[in-house]
Design an enzyme around this catalytic site. Sequence first.
Site, PDB file in Angstrom:
ATOM      1  N   SER A 307     -24.303 -24.294 -52.788  1.00 53.02           N
ATOM      2  CA  SER A 307     -25.344 -24.592 -53.641  1.00 53.02           C
ATOM      3  C   SER A 307     -26.318 -23.297 -53.750  1.00 53.02           C
ATOM      4  O   SER A 307     -25.828 -22.389 -54.539  1.00 53.02           O
ATOM      5  CB  SER A 307     -26.039 -25.741 -52.935  1.00 53.02           C
ATOM      6  OG  SER A 307     -27.072 -26.258 -53.770  1.00 53.02           O
ATOM      7  N   ASP A 318     -21.677 -11.045 -60.066  1.00 50.57           N
ATOM      8  CA  ASP A 318     -21.519 -11.046 -61.383  1.00 50.57           C
ATOM      9  C   ASP A 318     -22.465  -9.822 -62.084  1.00 50.57           C
ATOM     10  O   ASP A 318     -21.926  -9.327 -62.983  1.00 50.57           O
ATOM     11  CB  ASP A 318     -22.131 -12.358 -62.066  1.00 50.57           C
ATOM     12  CG  ASP A 318     -20.980 -13.377 -62.006  1.00 50.57           C
ATOM     13  OD1 ASP A 318     -20.278 -13.505 -61.287  1.00 50.57           O
ATOM     14  OD2 ASP A 318     -21.418 -14.478 -62.770  1.00 50.57           O
ATOM     15  N   LYS A 332     -20.306 -26.035 -54.876  1.00 46.86           N
ATOM     16  CA  LYS A 332     -21.467 -26.964 -55.385  1.00 46.86           C
ATOM     17  C   LYS A 332     -22.305 -26.492 -56.371  1.00 46.86           C
ATOM     18  O   LYS A 332     -23.155 -25.865 -56.135  1.00 46.86           O
ATOM     19  CB  LYS A 332     -22.260 -27.405 -54.175  1.00 46.86           C
ATOM     20  CG  LYS A 332     -22.946 -28.869 -54.077  1.00 46.86           C
ATOM     21  CD  LYS A 332     -24.455 -28.684 -54.968  1.00 46.86           C
ATOM     22  CE  LYS A 332     -25.256 -29.988 -54.934  1.00 46.86           C
ATOM     23  NZ  LYS A 332     -26.269 -29.844 -55.699  1.00 46.86           N
TER      24      LYS A 332
END
Length: 546
Positions: A307, A318, A332
Amino acid sequence: MKPSLFSSIKHLFSKLTGSSPLWGGWVGLLFFTLPSSAQMRINFSGDSPLRKLQIAEMAINNLYVDTVDEDKLVEDAIRGMLEKLDPHSSYSDPEEVKAMNEPLQGNFEGIGVQFNMVDDTLLVIQPVSKGPSEKVGIMAGDRIVSVNDTAVAGVKMAREEIMRRLRGPKGTKVNLGVVRRGVAETLKFTVKRDKIPVNSIDAVYMLRPGVGYVRIGNFGATTHGEFVRALEQLRSQGMRDLVLDLQDNGGGYLQAAVDIADELLHKGDLIVYTEGRQCPRTDYKARGSGGFRSGRVFVLVNEFTASAAEIVSGAVQDQDRGTVIGRRTFGKGLVQRPVGLPDGSMIRLTIAHYYTPAGRCIQKPYTKGDLDAYAGDFDNRLKHGELTNRDSIHFADSLKCYTLRRHRPVYGGGGIMPDVFVPLDTLQYTKFHRQLVLKGLVINASLRYIDNHRDSLRRAFPTFAAFRTGFSVPRQLIDAVVADAAKQGVKPKDDDELRRTLPMLTTQLHALVARDLFDMSEYFQIVNEESDIVRAAIKEIEGKEN
């Protein structure tokens, strides 16, 4: 060994540390809050589904042959509807809501002690510094035997019931009966309850010269402030590089994750975006004022990192801001909006997905209504070899994305795949060792030892540095664990299993004694030296320096 044997590994940390902090617990909550994007329109017309549901409830309540609990009837209906949706939409009653929110809100109201249960007695491990219990003289090692003249020792009272009696509104008073080693009579204390802080950062220390270490347990209301203070502390000690440990971090508030990532990224860098059927895309970007935008970052993750922790991991990866080390995370990527109900209960309803800066959806696949399969994902990963062998992890080309600066391939569709894979050592915890931990035998033995030797240990080791180098776990403590286990029918399969159990058991006992003498940060300073993922991070750091 069968894969199911390893499903208990997730619980080892909480069982090993054992304490029940009255300022919080080792709880990872998997929901985010999002503002409403549209007014909900409720249709109670004659042919509407809601009217049908209302008639059914009225008919059962008024006509059923036996008496029914109308509140429970409605709760069961709500739970039944939500269970057919995704794995994270859920209903919580008022007490569950309060218990889940406390670790994230940053405080609760109580007496301010960290405790554990030993032989049906509440043993104070540490009072909160400057908290209400410390102010009246309650000390580590004290046993609370009564609360407002009601015995809580030796009566098999549930831990939750004891906590309920100790907690209460700020400003109210509670009378405690306390037994203290070396004092014949029961001591009486009146404690005035107060706000007790809930810390979400478990450890802050220098892992190696120039390398700071921060472990975040969950993402709550105070996490960002705690993190900023941790960075300041580590910079004052010469930190150049940062190890951010998000292992076993189950998540928390979206904004807390965004704020942590903001400390690491450059101005304008996308951190995460959310999008759903009724929720237009919302971007969260770095403001460029973060306190650690230039040093190297190494993020540690495992299969229970979820999460909000995946938001931070995905953003760092990224944006090519750092190196992610460990094993593929939980997966999640669903956003829940809390819907408060009049009685204090709450529905947490999934309203959107979140996406990493490269456009990856991290939510792993699921079948609506099949919670067992979703919960059994760990065993499936182990059975298929992906926890122990990177080559066993396969991603479809359709899930391929690219990092934003170096254009490295990364994949969506189920968690964050680390840049440096660290296989799970299935031999690290033997079956005998797992049984020792899950039955509470390790923590109970350590608590008895510290209770009997607290004063002499503090005299011998006034600082953690002295303790770390000078303390050796006595053989009689290890023998006591093994003997207690035998009394409960827990025995090693053979001498070889006992031999393989001893190194990790010794390390954990060493760390638990350190925790009770000092704090949780010192616990991690010991156990991390035996952690494969932490060792991999150190190797990566040192390798990149060469």
